[in-house]
Design a protein around this motif. Structure first.
Motif, PDB file in Angstrom:
ATOM      1  N   LEU A  32      46.056  80.432  95.970  1.00  0.00           N
ATOM      2  CA  LEU A  32      45.103  80.095  94.745  1.00  0.00           C
ATOM      3  C   LEU A  32      43.859  81.198  94.895  1.00  0.00           C
ATOM      4  N   GLU A  33      43.176  81.682  95.930  1.00  0.00           N
ATOM      5  CA  GLU A  33      42.357  82.581  95.647  1.00  0.00           C
ATOM      6  C   GLU A  33      42.795  84.092  95.136  1.00  0.00           C
ATOM      7  N   PHE A  34      43.945  84.139  94.983  1.00  0.00           N
ATOM      8  CA  PHE A  34      44.601  85.263  94.389  1.00  0.00           C
ATOM      9  C   PHE A  34      44.583  85.005  92.844  1.00  0.00           C
ATOM     10  N   LEU A  35      44.839  83.761  92.538  1.00  0.00           N
ATOM     11  CA  LEU A  35      44.867  83.542  91.031  1.00  0.00           C
ATOM     12  C   LEU A  35      43.636  83.367  90.457  1.00  0.00           C
ATOM     13  N   GLU A  36      42.774  82.755  91.409  1.00  0.00           N
ATOM     14  CA  GLU A  36      41.165  82.596  90.681  1.00  0.00           C
ATOM     15  C   GLU A  36      40.717  84.038  90.541  1.00  0.00           C
ATOM     16  N   VAL A  74      42.440  88.545  84.069  1.00  0.00           N
ATOM     17  CA  VAL A  74      43.639  89.298  83.834  1.00  0.00           C
ATOM     18  C   VAL A  74      44.877  88.258  84.251  1.00  0.00           C
ATOM     19  N   GLU A  75      46.100  88.745  84.037  1.00  0.00           N
ATOM     20  CA  GLU A  75      47.247  87.993  84.611  1.00  0.00           C
ATOM     21  C   GLU A  75      47.862  88.140  85.789  1.00  0.00           C
ATOM     22  N   PRO A  76      48.465  87.245  86.426  1.00  0.00           N
ATOM     23  CA  PRO A  76      49.193  87.513  87.663  1.00  0.00           C
ATOM     24  C   PRO A  76      50.408  88.039  87.390  1.00  0.00           C
ATOM     25  N   VAL A  77      50.968  89.278  88.046  1.00  0.00           N
ATOM     26  CA  VAL A  77      52.180  89.642  88.162  1.00  0.00           C
ATOM     27  C   VAL A  77      52.686  89.315  89.718  1.00  0.00           C
ATOM     28  N   LEU A  78      53.466  88.007  89.605  1.00  0.00           N
ATOM     29  CA  LEU A  78      53.825  87.396  90.999  1.00  0.00           C
ATOM     30  C   LEU A  78      54.769  87.883  91.598  1.00  0.00           C
ATOM     31  N   LEU A 115      60.973  79.200  93.759  1.00  0.00           N
ATOM     32  CA  LEU A 115      60.969  78.260  92.556  1.00  0.00           C
ATOM     33  C   LEU A 115      59.408  77.384  92.660  1.00  0.00           C
ATOM     34  N   ASP A 116      59.283  77.022  93.882  1.00  0.00           N
ATOM     35  CA  ASP A 116      58.262  76.047  94.187  1.00  0.00           C
ATOM     36  C   ASP A 116      56.824  77.066  93.854  1.00  0.00           C
ATOM     37  N   GLU A 117      56.858  78.254  94.268  1.00  0.00           N
ATOM     38  CA  GLU A 117      55.754  79.062  93.930  1.00  0.00           C
ATOM     39  C   GLU A 117      55.475  79.322  92.373  1.00  0.00           C
ATOM     40  N   VAL A 118      56.429  79.457  91.759  1.00  0.00           N
ATOM     41  CA  VAL A 118      56.226  79.582  90.071  1.00  0.00           C
ATOM     42  C   VAL A 118      55.540  78.173  89.890  1.00  0.00           C
ATOM     43  N   GLU A 119      56.131  77.267  90.142  1.00  0.00           N
ATOM     44  CA  GLU A 119      55.785  75.874  89.819  1.00  0.00           C
ATOM     45  C   GLU A 119      54.155  75.619  90.128  1.00  0.00           C
ATOM     46  N   TYR A 120      53.920  76.149  91.461  1.00  0.00           N
ATOM     47  CA  TYR A 120      52.404  76.015  92.008  1.00  0.00           C
ATOM     48  C   TYR A 120      51.560  76.874  90.814  1.00  0.00           C
ATOM     49  N   VAL A 121      52.052  77.901  90.244  1.00  0.00           N
ATOM     50  CA  VAL A 121      51.277  78.762  89.564  1.00  0.00           C
ATOM     51  C   VAL A 121      51.107  78.333  88.208  1.00  0.00           C
ATOM     52  N   THR A 122      52.243  77.557  87.511  1.00  0.00           N
ATOM     53  CA  THR A 122      52.403  77.377  86.293  1.00  0.00           C
ATOM     54  C   THR A 122      52.606  75.711  85.748  1.00  0.00           C
ATOM     55  N   GLY A 123      52.929  75.123  87.004  1.00  0.00           N
ATOM     56  CA  GLY A 123      53.462  73.762  86.727  1.00  0.00           C
ATOM     57  C   GLY A 123      52.096  72.949  86.024  1.00  0.00           C
ATOM     58  N   ASP A 124      52.636  71.893  85.373  1.00  0.00           N
ATOM     59  CA  ASP A 124      51.419  70.801  85.030  1.00  0.00           C
ATOM     60  C   ASP A 124      51.256  69.779  86.243  1.00  0.00           C
ATOM     61  N   ALA A 152      44.228  73.186  86.051  1.00  0.00           N
ATOM     62  CA  ALA A 152      44.980  73.990  84.821  1.00  0.00           C
ATOM     63  C   ALA A 152      45.845  74.882  85.187  1.00  0.00           C
ATOM     64  N   PRO A 153      47.231  74.842  84.771  1.00  0.00           N
ATOM     65  CA  PRO A 153      48.012  76.071  85.168  1.00  0.00           C
ATOM     66  C   PRO A 153      47.518  77.335  84.946  1.00  0.00           C
ATOM     67  N   PHE A 154      48.082  78.734  85.545  1.00  0.00           N
ATOM     68  CA  PHE A 154      47.758  79.804  85.369  1.00  0.00           C
ATOM     69  C   PHE A 154      48.646  80.492  84.442  1.00  0.00           C
ATOM     70  N   PRO A 155      48.344  81.321  83.527  1.00  0.00           N
ATOM     71  CA  PRO A 155      49.367  82.315  82.592  1.00  0.00           C
ATOM     72  C   PRO A 155      50.441  83.015  83.701  1.00  0.00           C
ATOM     73  N   LEU A 156      51.654  83.159  83.029  1.00  0.00           N
ATOM     74  CA  LEU A 156      52.370  83.895  83.954  1.00  0.00           C
ATOM     75  C   LEU A 156      53.435  84.505  82.978  1.00  0.00           C
ATOM     76  N   HIS A 157      53.646  85.784  83.100  1.00  0.00           N
ATOM     77  CA  HIS A 157      55.026  86.394  82.239  1.00  0.00           C
ATOM     78  C   HIS A 157      55.970  87.309  82.982  1.00  0.00           C
ATOM     79  N   TYR A 158      55.348  87.739  84.236  1.00  0.00           N
ATOM     80  CA  TYR A 158      56.239  88.688  85.182  1.00  0.00           C
ATOM     81  C   TYR A 158      56.386  88.122  86.501  1.00  0.00           C
ATOM     82  N   LEU A 159      57.623  88.104  86.841  1.00  0.00           N
ATOM     83  CA  LEU A 159      57.943  87.849  88.570  1.00  0.00           C
ATOM     84  C   LEU A 159      58.641  88.830  89.137  1.00  0.00           C
TER      85      LEU A 159
END
Ligand code: AHR
Length: 649
Positions: free
Chosen positions: A304-308, A315-319, A346-355, A371-378
């Motif tokens: 979460l600290e990375f995302l914040e 900026v957008e995370p590239v996870l 899969l869970d991690e992407v849900e943690y970042v982007t899931g409602d 609030a979910p975080f924006p994400l386009h690249y994995l």
């Protein structure tokens, strides 16, 4: 090896066009000894030949060189959880003023949480107001204290009897013993409890030469755990980031943050990978883990600290998700064994982007961020070309199938790509890494000019010109600038790029990897020449590369001509890595009449010239203006100089 240049390096084929003035004594290597025929640079600002990716420049960091613990993470106390080694619990020590008598020992039978089920037992037999006893901590090579500043602390304590009295917490100057700030924390008998405290400095001189003391004035026994002191953080985030380092990053105009590594994602072993689920929730519930760069990671800096951090820098995370390969060469077998790791991704992407109606989105909300975080690249793994078992294509396929099925909207990045290795995986994007000397980096600048445009896009997820230590010198900055001209020219293919590593704690023992973009210690930071080069390029990106050609330039001259088509500005980047000034005649089609252009330049006296903690501004951008006429603008780029010229049209 350093790149040595002299006037004679001008191509033989160009010799007839040169007017070489040989001075007496044949001082042929002096830049004053030759007059160079101007290069002809032609640019048509109305003809865009390739687009520039808006995501081109981003950031990549990981827990290396004390980038987080002892760096970006706002915690000031080193080993706040009393982790033990053969030396005890370094760097904690006993402090016994005057005739105080006290001892410390690690008590493995009690602690405030499951993750921290042990504690430091302080047994004081003699103490008084003048003879205090307790523990002392030197911080991460000091405590960078500033005047009139409040530091937020907390500690977990358990005491048998109230008679031991309050715990005094103080910050003390190492040289003078002067108390810079202090407070008393009243503790009560009973089970483990968290106590919060604040330390506020007065009119002190800024200094990093301070230590912390945690002392009592009466005999008794105190068990302590998770002793924390946070410096003021960027945007005031609790458990947040150091302000000056965040400001440095913001000045780089980044568009994304590749996280969490690097080798830090993989870990030395499967067990010591970045296991994101163990980095969530209250910090007292995070045990931390052994990082791959030789020191313990508190995991206070969790997912979460990375995302914040991304959110704060806009900026957008590239996870990057762990893909079943760790540094010491172990890999998880494809199929059943790999399934839990795929599920983790899969869970991690849900943690970042899931409602918040999803399991992991709800967990994120419980952790304080609904609030979910924006994400386009994995990204799937890191540097998997190093997996000599050859298991990556099959591991990638297992991840890709699951990720594509559940999240078809995200682009996948594979990590067996590198021009020096044969890539087997055909993903959306291939992550390629380049660590080169100045000479080799300059020789690589045409590498992508002829690369295939039919395969995956390229993410240069790690790159750096490396010769300076701890931070790049001006020769490195020239190599980096040359490389950036190439990435901009090829940005139809190269959609993202991030320099690595970004941060280094330059205190003795702080660095594992020489040549890092930003240097810092407990008190201050400094920007390397390469940092300035990158900040300049990223701050003048444009959205398309203009049609251009050049003739007659020296061997160490590089350029990029990008255009902001909406703002109508040509961003001309000129890199002269030779020790001979490069005169040029620039024809600017599409630019009529005379204009005043802004020139921002970076110059070093030699390849070795650099910035340091003591001389942080030896090399820094200087802004001037020049008159530019579209027809034939005569301009000279001085030797060893990087220029960004903004020409409005
Ligand atoms: O940037 C330092 C290291 O270099 C990264 O952790 C790794 O991915 C690469 O080998």
């Amino acid at each position: 090896m350093r790149d040595t240049r002299c006037a004679l390096e001008i191509r033989w084929s160009k010799l007839p066009r040169l007017c070489v003035v040989l001075l007496a004594g044949f001082a042929i290597c002096s830049s004053a000894s030759a007059q160079v025929v101007p290069a002809q640079l032609t640019i048509d600002v109305n003809k865009i030949v390739t687009p520039i990716s808006p995501m081109l420049y981003g950031l990549m960091t990981e827990e290396i060189n004390h980038s987080y613990d002892g760096g970006l993470y706002g915690e000031l106390i080193q080993n706040r959880t009393f982790r033990s080694t053969w030396e005890g619990e370094p760097p904690w020590d006993l402090v016994r003023h005057g005739n105080a008598v006290a001892a410390r020992s690690l008590d493995r039978s009690t602690g405030p949480s499951k993750a921290l089920s042990y504690s430091m037992k302080l047994s004081v037999t003699t103490a008084s107001a003048t003879d205090e006893a307790g523990l002392t901590n030197p911080g991460y090579w000091g405590y960078g204290l500033r005047p009139d500043t409040t530091y937020n602390g907390s500690l977990y304590a358990c005491v048998e009897s109230a008679e031991v009295g309050p715990i005094t917490v103080k910050l003390v100057n190492n040289a003078t013993g002067a108390v810079q700030a202090q407070t008393q924390v009243s503790v009560e008998p009973g089970p483990w409890k968290q106590y919060v405290y604040k330390l506020t400095t007065g009119k002190i001189s800024p200094s990093k030469d301070n230590h912390l003391e945690l002392v009592v004035r009466h005999p008794g026994t105190v068990w302590l755990q998770f002793v924390s002191l946070m410096q003021p953080t960027f945007k005031g985030r609790p458990n947040g980031n150091r302000i000056d380092l965040m400001e440095r990053m913001a000045e780089m105009h980044p568009k994304f943050l590749r996280l969490p590594g690097g080798n830090y994602l993989e870990g030395s072993t499967v067990a010591t990978r970045f296991d994101w689920k163990k980095t969530l929730g209250p910090v007292v519930d995070r045990a931390g883990h052994e990082g791959p760069w030789g020191y313990w990671s508190t995991d206070g800096f969790g997912l979460l600290e990375f995302l914040e951090w991304c959110e704060d820098l806009k900026v957008e995370p590239v996870l990057a998700v762990y893909a079943g390969y760790s540094l010491r060469g172990t890999h998880v077998a494809v199929g059943k064994d790999l399934e839990p790791f795929v599920q983790d991704a899969l869970d991690e992407v849900e943690y970042v982007t899931g409602d918040v109606t999803t399991k992991w989105g709800a967990e994120r909300a419980r952790n304080g961020h609904p609030a979910p975080f924006p994400l386009h690249y994995l990204e799937v793994g890191n540097e998997d070309y190093l997996d000599k078992s050859g298991s990556y294509p099959a591991r990638y396929a297992q991840f890709a199938e699951a990720l594509h099925q559940r999240y078809p909207q995200y682009k996948l990045i594979s990590t067996d790509g590198n021009s020096e290795y044969e890539t087997k995986v055909k993903s959306d994007i291939s992550d390629e890494h380049y660590y080169k000397s100045p000479a080799d980096m300059m020789d690589l600048v045409h590498h992508y000019d002829t690369a295939s445009r039919t395969g995956p896009k390229i993410f240069v997820g790690e790159w750096a010109t490396r010769s300076g230590s701890p931070t790049p010198n001006f020769g490195d900055a020239l190599g980096d600038a040359a490389w950036m001209t190439s990435m901009e020219r090829n940005s139809d293919l190269i959609i993202m790029a991030s320099y690595a590593p970004l941060l280094v704690n330059v205190s003795p023992g702080g660095m594992e990897w020489p040549t890092d973009l930003i240097g810092f210690d407990a008190a201050t930071t400094y920007a390397s020449p390469s940092y300035w080069a990158q900040s300049l390029f990223a701050g003048h990106l444009g959205d398309g590369t203009a049609q251009s050609s050049i003739q007659g330039e020296n061997h160490r001259f590089f350029y990029s001509a990008t255009v902001d088509t909406k703002g109508k500005v040509l961003h001309l980047k000129l890199v002269n890595a030779s020790n001979v000034a490069q005169p040029m005649v620039v024809s600017l089609a599409g630019i009529q009449g005379a204009h005043t252009a802004k020139v921002t330049s970076l110059h070093g006296a030699t390849f070795e010239a650099t910035n340091t903690m003591d001389k942080p501004d030896e090399i820094h951008p200087v802004t001037t203006s020049v008159a530019v006429s579209g027809a034939a603008w005569k301009h000279t780029v001085p030797a060893l100089t990087i220029e960004v010229v903004d020409v409005p049209f």
